[in-house]
Design a protein around this motif. Structure first.
Motif, PDB file in Angstrom:
ATOM      1  N   TRP A 155       7.097  -2.557 -11.325  1.00 25.15           N
ATOM      2  CA  TRP A 155       7.075  -1.136 -11.737  1.00 25.15           C
ATOM      3  C   TRP A 155       7.008  -0.231 -10.508  1.00 25.15           C
ATOM      4  O   TRP A 155       7.751   0.749 -10.408  1.00 25.15           O
ATOM      5  N   SER A 156       6.102  -0.542  -9.580  1.00 23.85           N
ATOM      6  CA  SER A 156       5.895   0.360  -8.427  1.00 23.85           C
ATOM      7  C   SER A 156       7.137   0.415  -7.546  1.00 23.85           C
ATOM      8  O   SER A 156       7.624   1.499  -7.199  1.00 23.85           O
ATOM      9  N   SER A 157       7.649  -0.773  -7.198  1.00 20.49           N
ATOM     10  CA  SER A 157       8.807  -0.790  -6.298  1.00 20.49           C
ATOM     11  C   SER A 157      10.040  -0.224  -7.002  1.00 20.49           C
ATOM     12  O   SER A 157      10.853   0.474  -6.385  1.00 20.49           O
ATOM     13  N   GLY A 158      10.164  -0.513  -8.300  1.00 18.66           N
ATOM     14  CA  GLY A 158      11.309   0.007  -9.056  1.00 18.66           C
ATOM     15  C   GLY A 158      11.265   1.519  -9.131  1.00 18.66           C
ATOM     16  O   GLY A 158      12.280   2.203  -8.918  1.00 18.66           O
TER      17      GLY A 158
ATOM     18  N   LYS B 154       0.838  -1.208   0.000  1.00 13.05           N
ATOM     19  CA  LYS B 154       0.000   0.000   0.000  1.00 13.05           C
ATOM     20  C   LYS B 154       0.875   1.261   0.000  1.00 13.05           C
ATOM     21  O   LYS B 154       0.613   2.216  -0.736  1.00 13.05           O
ATOM     22  N   SER B 155       1.903   1.246   0.837  1.00 17.24           N
ATOM     23  CA  SER B 155       2.801   2.416   0.909  1.00 17.24           C
ATOM     24  C   SER B 155       3.487   2.655  -0.427  1.00 17.24           C
ATOM     25  O   SER B 155       3.637   3.796  -0.860  1.00 17.24           O
ATOM     26  N   VAL B 156       3.918   1.580  -1.044  1.00 17.30           N
ATOM     27  CA  VAL B 156       4.638   1.718  -2.314  1.00 17.30           C
ATOM     28  C   VAL B 156       3.683   2.212  -3.406  1.00 17.30           C
ATOM     29  O   VAL B 156       4.014   3.104  -4.189  1.00 17.30           O
ATOM     30  N   PHE B 157       2.464   1.656  -3.409  1.00 16.16           N
ATOM     31  CA  PHE B 157       1.448   2.091  -4.397  1.00 16.16           C
ATOM     32  C   PHE B 157       1.070   3.556  -4.184  1.00 16.16           C
ATOM     33  O   PHE B 157       0.604   4.217  -5.103  1.00 16.16           O
TER      34      PHE B 157
END
Ligand SMILES: Cc1cc2nc3c(=O)[nH]c(=O)nc-3n(C[C@H](O)[C@H](O)[C@H](O)COP(=O)(O)OP(=O)(O)OC[C@H]3O[C@@H](n4cnc5c(N)ncnc54)[C@H](O)[C@@H]3O)c2cc1C
Length: 404
Positions: free
Chosen positions: A392-395, A69-72
């Motif tokens: 994609w999100s974490s990158g 959730k935090s990363v998104f």
């Protein structure tokens, strides 16, 4: 530090977008990739169509929702679709939110990413295997297998997990992380075909049906999926099975017994099927099943029901025999004996412990300047675009923060 030097280890989906995000934010960026070219796995995704995200994805579709959730929060599905649109990818959204490039070619995704990397001036060094990373006086030294060294202010470990090792992700990144004191949550294959302990696999090989499938352990239904399944010479595959495979493998890893209940008949009620048999009293039992289930399943079902002569007339079956056949049609239980392993898996479950990573930045809580992205982390999602979305999100978050 005005322009930090960022090294991204691994040119997969997450490493590529990390490099783009870092470079867009003014870092000097180098990707070190062991293969002759970057993005090899991307080409294999979505059966060559690249299911690059899922329009319905939320943090609840992953094993650690709060972390995701935090990363998104920084880079979510909408931003991913917009990001790729800005690179030229028109999305096409199919059932259950699965999103593909309109060209239906995974190569389109890689092509636009390569163009962007070149356009931004990201350095890409291929055919280099990173063996280890050291840190001295605020600087990282990235050491290659041929002993050459790269110096960096920040390092992003984007080396993937262990799934499809032929694509370059064989788990070596875990050792680099461990050398800094990080811990590994045990890894196992997820989204993978399952092996069954069943004597009829040879005759069922290639039979594809739509079915409800329940995952059972200790007599409890733990999960149910509906969709295509395919019997194979080793067991069972298909999207429905992939979705159940993570839980199945987790239980097997804990030495639990695991079963799949396959519902061969799902569009009729038991009463309808009983009526069918009543109307077919004068027919051989094998023939009475034609038109109800796949022809190649009939003999296996009757063998499993211990019907010695498959052309026995329905009226000559005992009530117990008839009940057994009906019970198999609505719930045929197969014992799961294992999975096809990392070679065949789409994703790795387990990985670098999330409690050691800052979910707002993807930076290590143990070593300042060290970042992680993608499958190397203990995050995995369902089948259907969720794992690339995580990449994609974490990158993006790792690249953005490494550039600061
Ligand atoms: C067949 C298949 C189909 C899939 N289909 C989909 C799909 O349609 N949708 C979806 O969401 N997900 C799909 N996935 C999952 C998805 O592809 C992965 O989760 C995602 O690509 C992971 O990205 P990553 O960058 O973390 O790792 P990877 O893509 O594995 O990239 C890691 C990179 O690091 C390099 N590397 C590793 N170690 C080193 C080292 N020491 N030195 C230098 N380089 C190194 C590797 O060569 C590799 O290029 C699929 C996976 C497979 C195998």
């Amino acid at each position: 530090m005005n322009q930090p030097k960022v090294i991204v280890i691994g040119g997969g989906a997450s490493g590529i977008i990390a490099a783009i995000a870092a470079k867009q934010n003014n870092a000097i960026v180098t990707i070190l990739e062991r293969n002759a070219r970057i993005g090899k796995k991307i080409l294999a995704t979505g059966n060559g169509r690249c299911n690059y995200t899922n329009a319905l994805a939320s943090e609840l579709d992953y094993n650690h929702p709060l972390f995701v959730k935090s990363v998104f929060h920084t880079f979510n599905v909408e931003q991913t679709i917009s990001f790729f649109e800005s690179l030229g990818i028109s999305p096409i959204i199919e059932d259950l939110g699965k999103t593909f490039p309109m060209s239906e070619q995974a190569s389109s995704i890689l092509d636009v990413l390569l163009y962007e990397l070149e356009h931004l001036g990201v350095e890409i060094v291929t055919e280099v295997l990173v063996q280890s990373v050291d840190k001295n006086n605020q600087k990282f030294t990235v050491i290659l297998s041929d002993k050459r060294e790269y110096i960096a202010d920040k390092v992003i470990i984007s080396t993937g997990g262990k799934a499809m090792p032929g694509s370059g992700s064989d788990g070596i990144g875990y050792n680099i992380a461990k050398s800094f004191g990080h811990h590994l949550v045990p890894v196992f294959p997820a989204l993978v075909k399952l092996k069954l302990d069943c004597p009829y696999l040879k005759q069922l090989d290639g039979v594809k049906i739509q079915s409800y499938v329940e995952l059972i352990s200790k007599s409890k239904v733990l999960k149910e999926e509906f969709g295509d399944i395919l019997f194979t010479s080793y067991g069972i595959s298909g999207p429905t099975i992939l979705q159940l495979s993570r839980k199945a493998n987790e239980l097997l890893l804990n030495q639990e017994e695991v079963f799949l209940n396959v519902k061969l008949v799902h569009a009729l009620s038991k009463e309808d099927v009983i009526k069918r048999f009543e109307n077919a009293r004068e027919k051989p039992v094998d023939f009475s099943l034609i038109g109800l289930i796949n022809k190649r399943l009939i003999s296996a079902v009757l063998k499993e029901a211990k019907i010695a002569k498959q052309n026995t007339l329905v009226k000559d079956l005992s009530q117990v025999q008839l009940d057994t056949i009906i019970s198999l049609l609505f719930s045929w239980q197969f014992k799961v004996s294992g999975s096809k392993g990392f070679e065949d898996a789409q994703v790795t479950a387990g990985g670098i412990d999330i409690s050691e990573i800052n979910e707002l930045t993807m930076e290590s809580k143990i070593e300042k300047g060290l970042f992680f992205s993608g499958e190397v982390i203990d995050i995995d999602g369902l089948c259907g675009g969720y794992n690339l979305q995580w990449a994609w999100s974490s990158g993006y978050v790792a690249g953005l923060n490494a550039s600061k």
